[in-house]
Design an enzyme around this catalytic site. Structure first.
Site, short mmCIF file in Angstrom:
data_model
loop_
_atom_site.label_atom_id
_atom_site.label_comp_id
_atom_site.label_asym_id
_atom_site.label_seq_id
_atom_site.Cartn_x
_atom_site.Cartn_y
_atom_site.Cartn_z
N ASN A 8 0.62 -1.37 -0.69
CA ASN A 8 -0.30 -0.40 0.62
C ASN A 8 0.62 1.32 -0.20
O ASN A 8 1.08 1.65 1.13
CB ASN A 8 -1.02 -0.18 1.55
CG ASN A 8 -1.34 1.02 1.42
OD1 ASN A 8 -2.04 1.70 0.41
ND2 ASN A 8 -2.51 1.11 2.41
N ARG A 242 -12.84 15.87 7.14
CA ARG A 242 -13.55 15.46 5.59
C ARG A 242 -14.95 16.14 5.99
O ARG A 242 -15.60 15.86 7.12
CB ARG A 242 -13.46 14.72 4.76
CG ARG A 242 -12.18 14.11 4.44
CD ARG A 242 -12.32 12.86 3.53
NE ARG A 242 -10.83 12.35 4.00
CZ ARG A 242 -10.46 11.23 3.26
NH1 ARG A 242 -11.51 10.00 3.08
NH2 ARG A 242 -9.49 10.47 4.03
#
Ligand code: AMP
Length: 398
Positions: A8, A242
């Site tokens: 990743n 967010r």
């Protein structure tokens, strides 16, 4: 031994796991941080052995992954005699656009396709590509598989994924809802079906991945029919930093007020908003809950907003699927935070949701936490994106 390396790659980091597919055990995992910056560092955790930390300059992803491979075969802290037992490499790739609906074995054409998606995933796709290119170079002949965060959601119907803007902008620029955390939602779906011994057609599932980034997926017949994130991971739920859903007209308004550029307003909405922006304290739910317990009202409001938006979406997905059989909680918050689970589900009694408050007092364990007479089964499902990537990679390569 059949091992799969899961990579990743972030902009300045690489997380990895080496998984033995015979029993799906993790043989080693670790993290390279600060690639290309001062203080580059590898932290390697071999199962059953002491942790190994290497601090040395690593100029690029190539040098970082080279150190990972060395650590894996080292005579002291290594876990395999040589690299030949690594039969394939699975890579997390953020954005697969409309083109990649499945995990895909990488060749030059696929790499070009992932490059075409950079516009849609500008923060992650370039790093993901670097990770793949590096592995192709360092381990020639070993297949690389790209597993896309967006792929699971590609089964959404057009009325769910289209934005109501002029259709030619979908045709020309492919502006639409894609959805993310797909690997996690797929893992959660598989685990729920397996645990309950049900066929995909028997379960209408709301999969709740709640962590630093959070999203829900409505899963019917084993397929995603809607999800909260959109073109980017900004849409939908209130998150750590967010905003989630916001009236688009607030954005030019704020840009004018603060004199912000398009990039700056995106940073504002992605990094300074969410529960952090509301509380002014932290994006971490442990901090928010202790502040709320001490009487901090904005911490309480931030938590209320987070929980309320999830509850609203669960209600919406009940309508989208004509009912719900299972609600599954995963991610750092979903797996660990009993207060969030309880507060999200309060008010869903009309759907037949009945939480067992004792069973809910659990962390990180695969289990049912609803009451025996609850019409909806509520579960905690510790997610495992790395294992899902390894399984997808194995299915394609072996
Ligand atoms: P993730 O992105 O899935 O790793 O989730 C990270 C987030 O999970 C953290 O920012 C915390 O908000 C939350 N978290 C982790 N452990 C706990 C816990 N014991 N209680 C409440 N929230 C937690």
């Amino acid at each position: 031994m059949v091992n799969i390396l899961v990579i990743n790659a972030g902009s300045s980091s690489v997380k990895y796991q080496l998984i033995n597919m015979e029993d799906e055990s993790v043989i080693a995992k670790g993290l390279v941080e600060r690639i290309g910056l001062d203080g580059s560092c590898l932290t390697h955790r071999p199962t059953g052995k002491d942790r190994f930390v290497l601090e040395k300059p690593m100029k690029n992803h190539g040098e970082g992954i080279q150190e990972v491979l060395k650590a894996l075969v080292d005579k002291d802290h290594g876990v395999i005699p040589d690299l030949s037992s690594i039969k394939a490499i699975g890579h997390r790739v953020l954005h697969g656009g409309y083109r990649f609906t499945q995990p895909t074995i990488v060749d030059d054409e696929v790499l070009d396709g992932i490059r075409e998606c950079i516009e849609l995933g500008p923060l992650h796709n370039p790093a993901n590509i670097k990770g793949i290119e590096t592995c192709m170079e360092l381990m020639p002949g070993v297949p690389n598989v790209a597993v896309f965060d967006t792929a699971f959601h590609q089964t959404m119907p057009d009325y769910a994924y289209l934005y109501a803007i002029p259709y030619e902008d979908y045709e020309k620029y492919k502006v639409r809802k894609y959805g993310f955390h797909g690997t996690s939602h797929r893992y959660i779906t598989q685990t729920v079906l397996e645990y309950l011994g049900k066929a995909p057609e028997e379960v209408k599932l709301v999969s709740c991945h709640l962590g630093n980034g959070s999203s829900l997926a409505a899963v019917k017949d084993g397929k995603c029919i809607d999800t909260t994130m959109g073109l980017s991971p900004l849409e939908g739920l209130v998150m750590g930093t967010r905003s989630g859903d916001i009236d688009a007209s607030a954005i030019p308004f704020l840009m004018k007020k603060h004199g912000m550029t398009a990039d700056e307003v995106l940073t504002y909405l992605n990094k300074k908003s969410g529960v952090l922006g509301i509380s002014g304290i932290s994006s971490d739910f442990r901090d928010l809950e202790s502040a709320a317990a001490e009487g901090n009202e904005m911490a309480r409001t931030a938590l209320n907003m987070f929980n309320y938006r999830i509850r609203k979406y669960i209600g919406a997905y009940a309508a989208a699927m004509d009912g719900i059989d299972v609600i599954a909680f995963a991610g750092g918050i979903g797996e660990n935070d009993q207060d969030v689970r309880r507060e999200v589900l309060e008010g869903l009694g009309f759907l037949g949701v009945k939480l067992d408050l004792e069973k809910n007092k659990t962390r990180g364990e695969l289990k049912i936490i609803s009451a025996p007479d609850s019409k909806v089964t509520v579960m905690i499902v510790p997610t495992n994106e790395e294992l899902m990537i390894a399984r997808e990679t194995q299915a394609l390569c072996m």
